[in-house]
Design a protein around this motif. Structure first.
Motif, PDB file in Angstrom:
ATOM      1  N   ASP A 175      73.698  31.156 -11.479  1.00  0.00           N
ATOM      2  CA  ASP A 175      74.259  30.178 -12.402  1.00  0.00           C
ATOM      3  C   ASP A 175      74.087  28.792 -11.774  1.00  0.00           C
ATOM      4  N   LEU A 176      73.368  27.911 -12.436  1.00  0.00           N
ATOM      5  CA  LEU A 176      72.987  26.626 -11.836  1.00  0.00           C
ATOM      6  C   LEU A 176      74.115  25.598 -11.914  1.00  0.00           C
ATOM      7  N   LYS A 177      75.185  25.903 -11.229  1.00  0.00           N
ATOM      8  CA  LYS A 177      76.238  24.921 -11.043  1.00  0.00           C
ATOM      9  C   LYS A 177      75.925  24.094  -9.801  1.00  0.00           C
ATOM     10  N   LEU A 236      72.848  20.501  -4.233  1.00  0.00           N
ATOM     11  CA  LEU A 236      71.829  20.895  -5.195  1.00  0.00           C
ATOM     12  C   LEU A 236      72.451  20.820  -6.577  1.00  0.00           C
ATOM     13  N   VAL A 237      71.879  20.009  -7.452  1.00  0.00           N
ATOM     14  CA  VAL A 237      72.484  19.796  -8.768  1.00  0.00           C
ATOM     15  C   VAL A 237      71.492  19.929  -9.914  1.00  0.00           C
ATOM     16  N   ALA A 238      70.204  20.094  -9.629  1.00  0.00           N
ATOM     17  CA  ALA A 238      69.196  20.099 -10.694  1.00  0.00           C
ATOM     18  C   ALA A 238      69.432  21.250 -11.661  1.00  0.00           C
ATOM     19  N   GLU A 239      69.246  20.974 -12.957  1.00  0.00           N
ATOM     20  CA  GLU A 239      69.405  21.987 -13.986  1.00  0.00           C
ATOM     21  C   GLU A 239      68.047  22.549 -14.391  1.00  0.00           C
ATOM     22  N   ASP A 240      68.052  23.774 -14.934  1.00  0.00           N
ATOM     23  CA  ASP A 240      66.833  24.443 -15.384  1.00  0.00           C
ATOM     24  C   ASP A 240      65.722  24.316 -14.356  1.00  0.00           C
ATOM     25  N   THR A 241      66.040  24.586 -13.099  1.00  0.00           N
ATOM     26  CA  THR A 241      65.106  24.342 -11.993  1.00  0.00           C
ATOM     27  C   THR A 241      65.212  25.464 -10.970  1.00  0.00           C
ATOM     28  N   PHE A 242      64.081  25.909 -10.471  1.00  0.00           N
ATOM     29  CA  PHE A 242      64.050  26.826  -9.332  1.00  0.00           C
ATOM     30  C   PHE A 242      64.318  25.985  -8.080  1.00  0.00           C
ATOM     31  N   PRO A 289      69.939  12.188   2.743  1.00  0.00           N
ATOM     32  CA  PRO A 289      68.879  12.771   1.910  1.00  0.00           C
ATOM     33  C   PRO A 289      68.944  12.267   0.477  1.00  0.00           C
ATOM     34  N   VAL A 290      67.819  12.289  -0.180  1.00  0.00           N
ATOM     35  CA  VAL A 290      67.733  12.014  -1.608  1.00  0.00           C
ATOM     36  C   VAL A 290      67.147  13.251  -2.284  1.00  0.00           C
ATOM     37  N   GLY A 291      67.325  13.364  -3.592  1.00  0.00           N
ATOM     38  CA  GLY A 291      66.806  14.535  -4.291  1.00  0.00           C
ATOM     39  C   GLY A 291      66.907  14.378  -5.784  1.00  0.00           C
ATOM     40  N   ALA A 292      66.475  15.415  -6.495  1.00  0.00           N
ATOM     41  CA  ALA A 292      66.501  15.383  -7.948  1.00  0.00           C
ATOM     42  C   ALA A 292      67.939  15.523  -8.447  1.00  0.00           C
ATOM     43  N   ILE A 293      68.332  14.673  -9.405  1.00  0.00           N
ATOM     44  CA  ILE A 293      69.683  14.760  -9.969  1.00  0.00           C
ATOM     45  C   ILE A 293      69.654  15.161 -11.445  1.00  0.00           C
ATOM     46  N   LEU A 294      68.515  15.644 -11.918  1.00  0.00           N
ATOM     47  CA  LEU A 294      68.459  16.195 -13.276  1.00  0.00           C
ATOM     48  C   LEU A 294      67.671  17.501 -13.299  1.00  0.00           C
ATOM     49  N   PHE A 295      66.367  17.440 -12.996  1.00  0.00           N
ATOM     50  CA  PHE A 295      65.569  18.661 -12.982  1.00  0.00           C
ATOM     51  C   PHE A 295      64.377  18.481 -12.053  1.00  0.00           C
ATOM     52  N   ASP A 296      63.733  19.610 -11.756  1.00  0.00           N
ATOM     53  CA  ASP A 296      62.548  19.678 -10.897  1.00  0.00           C
ATOM     54  C   ASP A 296      62.880  19.503  -9.418  1.00  0.00           C
ATOM     55  N   HIS A 297      61.878  19.808  -8.607  1.00  0.00           N
ATOM     56  CA  HIS A 297      62.054  19.908  -7.164  1.00  0.00           C
ATOM     57  C   HIS A 297      61.058  18.958  -6.491  1.00  0.00           C
ATOM     58  N   PRO A 298      61.528  17.854  -5.889  1.00  0.00           N
ATOM     59  CA  PRO A 298      60.603  16.904  -5.255  1.00  0.00           C
ATOM     60  C   PRO A 298      59.881  17.535  -4.063  1.00  0.00           C
ATOM     61  N   ASP A 299      58.781  16.912  -3.670  1.00  0.00           N
ATOM     62  CA  ASP A 299      58.050  17.361  -2.486  1.00  0.00           C
ATOM     63  C   ASP A 299      58.923  17.208  -1.237  1.00  0.00           C
ATOM     64  N   PRO A 300      58.661  18.020  -0.203  1.00  0.00           N
ATOM     65  CA  PRO A 300      59.496  17.940   1.007  1.00  0.00           C
ATOM     66  C   PRO A 300      59.357  16.621   1.764  1.00  0.00           C
ATOM     67  N   SER A 301      58.424  15.779   1.386  1.00  0.00           N
ATOM     68  CA  SER A 301      58.268  14.479   2.035  1.00  0.00           C
ATOM     69  C   SER A 301      59.513  13.612   1.899  1.00  0.00           C
ATOM     70  N   ILE A 302      60.395  13.920   0.918  1.00  0.00           N
ATOM     71  CA  ILE A 302      61.631  13.143   0.797  1.00  0.00           C
ATOM     72  C   ILE A 302      62.564  13.384   1.979  1.00  0.00           C
ATOM     73  N   PHE A 303      62.267  14.390   2.809  1.00  0.00           N
ATOM     74  CA  PHE A 303      63.107  14.693   3.956  1.00  0.00           C
ATOM     75  C   PHE A 303      62.472  14.225   5.271  1.00  0.00           C
ATOM     76  N   THR A 304      61.524  13.302   5.222  1.00  0.00           N
ATOM     77  CA  THR A 304      60.837  12.829   6.428  1.00  0.00           C
ATOM     78  C   THR A 304      61.731  11.895   7.229  1.00  0.00           C
ATOM     79  N   VAL A 305      61.991  12.262   8.473  1.00  0.00           N
ATOM     80  CA  VAL A 305      62.771  11.418   9.381  1.00  0.00           C
ATOM     81  C   VAL A 305      61.848  10.431  10.080  1.00  0.00           C
ATOM     82  N   LEU A 306      60.778  10.934  10.671  1.00  0.00           N
ATOM     83  CA  LEU A 306      59.816  10.120  11.407  1.00  0.00           C
ATOM     84  C   LEU A 306      58.414  10.549  11.017  1.00  0.00           C
ATOM     85  N   THR A 307      57.483   9.605  11.086  1.00  0.00           N
ATOM     86  CA  THR A 307      56.089   9.918  10.803  1.00  0.00           C
ATOM     87  C   THR A 307      55.201   9.267  11.846  1.00  0.00           C
ATOM     88  N   ALA A 308      54.157   9.978  12.237  1.00  0.00           N
ATOM     89  CA  ALA A 308      53.125   9.433  13.118  1.00  0.00           C
ATOM     90  C   ALA A 308      51.876   9.262  12.262  1.00  0.00           C
TER      91      ALA A 308
END
Length: 438
Positions: free
Chosen positions: A382-384, A320-326, A281-300
């Motif tokens: 606490d966003l650790k 999960l490492v993003a800061e100041d992020t829900f 998986p890939v994801g945000a390493i500073l802030f914000d929450h990417p769309d769930p499309s980053i978790f796509t295994v297969l697509t038709a």
């Protein structure tokens, strides 16, 4: 032995069960070795571009015309529905959730244990999908099946299954998936007792790996981790049955031998499996929450670029490492319709009520997101850096509305109080105080 397989990339593979059974340099020799018959198994139009053309050459004991005898219609599978399946129930629209499908209390094999939850699109024009659950407690022995309507993506949740196909044997356990192409003949054996899981029946273009775009050459699902079986064959001379699903109806024929008689094959149209733990998986390493499309295994894919007929998405263990992020999925409404299941553990946005084997359905433009307790926890934690472990959820996501079946609307596993999980989201607004999260 298994071979790496690249779904949708046109790569050619070859294998044989007897030495010399696979002809070299030609596909259809006048006299194949061992008295075999050459047969092409096509998954695309003949004139599809080279990269999209999918076919395999099978070298088998009997040609398939000897396996397809006189068919008779059967009504033995009334809970397996196909699109369009409109007006099948009286349940109003809404966010929906179900408890796990119970194991059967009478002898039920894999095909008989399929229950359709939703359908989308149109099986006759080969667009859309259906989402099913399955539960079984006996193996298929002399019964066999193929689906002319679409490929089957199988997601086991409890118990391992063995797909004994005309192109080899694939075993899958919870945490793995299998994809069985349109038209493939197979039977299903249980490895270690009763089984339960989910199926996405894809009417449209075949599943393939999504483009990575700016991600580049690595991460997500890597082609080397997809596995396809070596050739295996069965020379069994005893009465067998073949059941076929064709344009939403079922037909059966009696034959006097096993149809699983491919001794060798080569090509790029084949069943395959994938271990979800190999997804990177890939994801945000500073802030914000990417769309769930980053978790796509297969697509038709559909005919519209960037708009999928189906996306198969997973939510695996990850940091999960993003800061100041829900950090959990935010509240949202979107044009996609989301059928979601849980293989193991907890889902971070729904820690209560959504259990392994369960299902949720959030159709297009119906708002959803974390329940009240999940919101409270994520807003104040606490966003650790924290690692989500022992979790694996997935989603069958489609551009089309998913129409509920009568079975799904009336089953006892439907949670009629699901919408109440958001009841505790109280009004917090106070225009005179900034930043009050008490």
């Amino acid at each position: 032995m298994t071979l790496s397989y690249m779904p949708g990339f046109g790569n050619d593979f070859e294998t044989e069960s007897l030495p010399g059974a696979l002809p070299q340099g030609r596909n259809s020799p006048q006299q194949p070795a061992y008295g075999l018959y050459a047969e092409q198994f096509s998954g695309s139009p003949f004139t599809a571009p080279r990269g999209a053309n999918e076919r395999s050459w099978l070298y088998r004991i009997r040609p398939s015309v000897r396996h397809h005898g006189r068919f008779k219609a059967t009504t033995a599978y009334p809970e397996w529905k196909s699109a369009p399946n409109i007006g099948d129930n009286e349940l109003a629209i809404g966010q929906l959730r179900w408890n796990p499908t119970p194991m059967p209390n009478v002898e039920t094999d894999f095909i008989s244990g399929i229950r359709t939850m939703t359908t989308a699109g149109d099986i006759y024009t080969q667009v859309g999908m259906a989402a099913h659950v399955y539960a079984a407690n006996v193996s298929m022995v002399d019964d066999h099946f193929f689906n002319a309507d679409g490929e089957l993506l199988v997601v086991p949740q409890e118990g391992g299954v063995r797909f004994v196909t005309e192109m080899g044997v694939i075993e899958v356990q919870p945490g793995e998936i299998a994809v069985l192409p349109r038209g493939l003949t197979f039977k299903v054996e249980l490895i270690d007792g009763p089984v339960r899981g989910y199926i996405c029946e894809n009417y449209g273009a075949k599943f393939t790996l999504p483009d990575r775009g700016p991600i580049g050459a690595n991460c997500l699902a890597n082609p080397r981790d997809f596995k396809t079986p070596v050739a295996w064959f069965e020379e069994k001379e005893k009465p067998c049955r073949l059941v076929v699903k064709w344009c939403g109806s079922f037909h059966v024929t009696e034959i006097d031998h096993s149809p699983l008689d491919v001794v060798a094959w080569h090509g790029n149209y084949a069943p395959y499996k994938y271990d979800l733990s190999t997804y990177s998986p890939v994801g945000a390493i500073l802030f914000d929450h990417p769309d769930p499309s980053i978790f796509t295994v297969l697509t038709a894919p559909s005919g519209e670029e960037g708009t999928a007929n189906i996306d198969f998405v997973i939510f695996p263990p990850r940091w999960l490492v993003a800061e100041d992020t829900f950090r959990p999925p935010w509240y949202h409404r979107n044009i996609m319709s989301e059928f979601m299941g849980l293989i193991r553990g907890q889902y971070d946005a729904k820690e209560e009520g959504f259990v392994p084997g369960g299902i949720s359905l959030h159709n297009m433009m119906l708002a959803h997101g974390p329940d009240a307790s999940g919101f409270e926890k994520a807003s104040k934690v606490d966003l650790k850096p924290v690692k989500l472990e022992n979790t694996m959820a997935f989603m069958f996501e489609t551009r089309f509305p998913q129409m509920l079946t009568r079975y799904a609307a009336e089953t006892d596993t439907l949670q009629h109080d699901y919408v109440d999980c958001w009841a505790g989201l109280r009004k917090r607004f106070d225009g005179t105080v900034r930043g009050d999260w008490t």
